[in-house]
Structures are given as C-alpha cells and as structure tokens.
Design a protein around this motif. Structure first.
Motif, PDB file in Angstrom:
ATOM      1  N   ALA A 189       0.835  -1.200   0.000  1.00  0.00           N
ATOM      2  CA  ALA A 189       0.000   0.000   0.000  1.00  0.00           C
ATOM      3  C   ALA A 189       0.873   1.254   0.000  1.00  0.00           C
ATOM      4  N   HIS A 190       1.963   1.208   0.764  1.00  0.00           N
ATOM      5  CA  HIS A 190       2.910   2.329   0.798  1.00  0.00           C
ATOM      6  C   HIS A 190       3.547   2.520  -0.579  1.00  0.00           C
ATOM      7  N   ASP A 192       2.303   1.609  -3.469  1.00  0.00           N
ATOM      8  CA  ASP A 192       1.280   2.081  -4.411  1.00  0.00           C
ATOM      9  C   ASP A 192       1.086   3.584  -4.294  1.00  0.00           C
ATOM     10  N   LEU A 193       1.217   4.099  -3.088  1.00  0.00           N
ATOM     11  CA  LEU A 193       0.973   5.522  -2.851  1.00  0.00           C
ATOM     12  C   LEU A 193       2.201   6.377  -3.130  1.00  0.00           C
ATOM     13  N   HIS A 194       3.371   5.884  -2.775  1.00  0.00           N
ATOM     14  CA  HIS A 194       4.582   6.714  -2.831  1.00  0.00           C
ATOM     15  C   HIS A 194       5.632   6.216  -3.818  1.00  0.00           C
TER      16      HIS A 194
END
Length: 336
Positions: A189-190, A192-194
C-alpha cells in the motif's frame, strides 16, 4: 483468620474466556517526572537489565533517570497525541477492534510497565467472570526481555488468587501467515501511494548480544520473519537489509545497527529508503520519533534524500484479522 489469597467475586453462569493483550508500556504524560517513573519500573525489571541489582539501581537512580527523564520527555512531546501516548492509544484501539471481532471473549489491553497495569486488568477480567485466560503479548518475536517478562507479571498476580484461571500464552507469531499478510499489504500500500524506494530497511528493536549467547531466540526469529516478508515482496537480497535499533548502554548489542546502516546507504549513493519496523505491533516512541524523525534527519545529513517510514499495523483490519486468527487457534481444544 485473614487469607493471603485474593478471593474471586461471586459470578453467576458459566465461566468466560479472557484475551489479555499486553504491550510494553508508556509514561502517563510527556513530563520528566512521569517518564522517570515509567523508566524506573521498566529498567528495574531483571528480565530487561541482567546486571547485579544493587550496582544497577545506584546507577539507575543517580545517573540514568535524572539524565534520561528530561531528554525522553522532550521526545515524547514530539509524538504525543491529543488522546495520550501513541502506544497506549493504538493498543486500546486494537483491543477494541479485536473485541468486535471476538465478541465471545473478554478482550482487554494491558501494559507491562505503567498503566493500565497487568494486575489491575486481570482483576477486572476476574470480576467479569473469567475462568480461562489467553495471554497475547504484542511481540511477534519471542525474547526473555519481553514475552517472558509478561509471563512473570501475569504469574505474579495469579499466584495471589484463590481460583487461578486455566492459562495459555502465545510465545511468538513471527511466521504467522495472517501477520505476514498484513505486513505485506502495508508495504505494498505504501509503494502504491509513494512508489518504491531504492532500498527497504526492516528495523527491529535490539537486545544485548549476550542475551543471544544465553539462548534467546529473538534474532533468529527476526531473521526468519524478515526473510519471509522479503520473499513475499519479491525482493532480491541486495534490495533489503535487516537492522537493529534502540541501543542502550556500552555493551555490544545485535548488529547491524539501523543508524549505521542508514549512514552507509546514504554514502553509497542510495537516496531513498523505506523503513518498516515489524517487531512493533503499534506505533510508539521508537518508530515515530527514533525512526521517522531522528533517523530521517541523520540519513539526510549523511547525504540521503528521503527516509520514508512505513507505519506499524496498529488497528488495521489485516492486523485485527491476524491476531483474531492467532487467538482462535490457541483457544482450540479448550473444554467449554
């Protein structure tokens, strides 16, 4: 004649099963006095500091607490939430979510040091009719300084009870599938976001090397869990590093040290590093201040561009599902 045992309150109906979630602990306020009280209890545990008590207490009371009280209080103030200490807030939220997931149990959070204390919470559970107890220390990897210390505190309280509950303890869960699922989801998730940083650091709390020599399995469990996570993420050996943080005192601790590895990475041209701390169930001083603030600043000073801290699992749905699954498995076969 008075009894030295604590009698259980009279409760109608069948006994109930309790799930005690135990985390390390925290001061009640970000003040020097509160921090000194907390550190005084924490660092007086013979499981944590295995030195001659008389000599150690002199050093602790006359040197360490006066110096560290104010310094640590200033660090706590940087991360303190409106509701209180992050470790306590997130642990309570996690317990609340687990109570929803396991309505048949009495789920309560407790702190090994500070409040809410293990004795106080156990007595509350006793009053609620608990006759079976599953203790789940929120330490995925076993160490005598953490998990065994929780057992000591639980046993010390229960030995004062007239009716002792049936007892089970979760010793570790460093290779639990649900827990690894939650960690993998957190990292992805990290990313995917950053986006993905040039390197991933898996930073665990350190212990003195002599604990390992004495037979503590902690470093082997850290290594096994870290490698399992790296394999799930499809990382080559050169893409990630296991490190140990939070050294204390002058004796040798587990290596490699997080701060030194970050310095080496920055000097070698690695400009961005993602850091996750798999040994911490919820965010606390060691993750939010030591890693996300202190080590970020040190990494930038050494030439790095950005240290991106990946938050702890806290009360996330994946974490709740993992711990609920662990609890259900450890409760199997218990007579009704």
């Amino acid at each position: 004649m008075s009894s030295r045992f604590r009698d259980a309150p009279t409760a109608a109906g069948p006994g109930r099963t309790g799930l005690l979630l135990v985390n390390l602990g925290t001061p009640d306020a970000p003040t020097p006095a509160a921090v000194r009280r907390y550190l005084g209890e924490f660092l007086s545990d013979r499981r944590v500091v295995e030195l001659p008590p008389l000599l150690w207490q002199l050093l602790l009371r006359l040197v360490i607490l006066p110096v560290r009280g104010g310094r640590s209080a200033a660090n706590y103030r940087k991360i303190w939430l409106r509701e209180g200490s992050p470790l306590l807030v997130y642990t309570a939220r996690l317990a609340g979510e687990l109570q929803h997931a396991l309505p048949e149990l009495i789920v309560r959070p407790a702190m090994r040091y500070g409040t809410p204390s293990i004795p106080a919470v156990l007595r509350e559970m006793q009053a609620a009719g608990m006759t079976r107890l599953l203790v789940l220390p929120l330490y995925p990897q076993y160490s005598a300084s953490t998990t065994a210390s929780v057992f000591d505190a639980v046993a010390a309280e229960l030995k004062t009870w007239r009716r002792v509950p049936a007892l089970r303890l979760v010793a570790d869960y460093h290779l639990d599938t649900g827990w690894l699922d939650a960690l993998e989801a957190r990292v992805r998730a990290h990313w995917d976001l950053h986006g993905r940083a040039a390197h991933l650091l898996l930073s665990f709390h350190g212990i003195p090397q002599r604990f390992e020599r004495a037979g503590d399995p902690y470093p082997r469990q850290c290594e096994a869990g870290a490698r399992a996570l790296a394999q799930r993420l499809g990382l080559a050996d050169a893409d990630w590093t296991l490190t140990y943080q939070s050294r204390f005192g002058r004796e040798p601790w587990l290596e490699p040290a997080t701060d030194r590895v970050l310095d080496t990475l920055a000097q070698s041209g690695i400009d961005t590093v993602d850091v996750i701390c798999p040994g911490f169930a919820v965010d606390c001083l060691e993750t939010l201040e030591e890693i996300a603030m202190q080590n970020d600043e040190a990494f930038r000073t050494a030439g790095g561009h950005a240290l991106r801290y990946i938050g702890a699992l806290n009360e996330s749905a994946g974490h709740v599902a993992a711990l609920a699954g662990i609890a259900r498995r450890h409760l199997q076969g218990w007579p009704a």
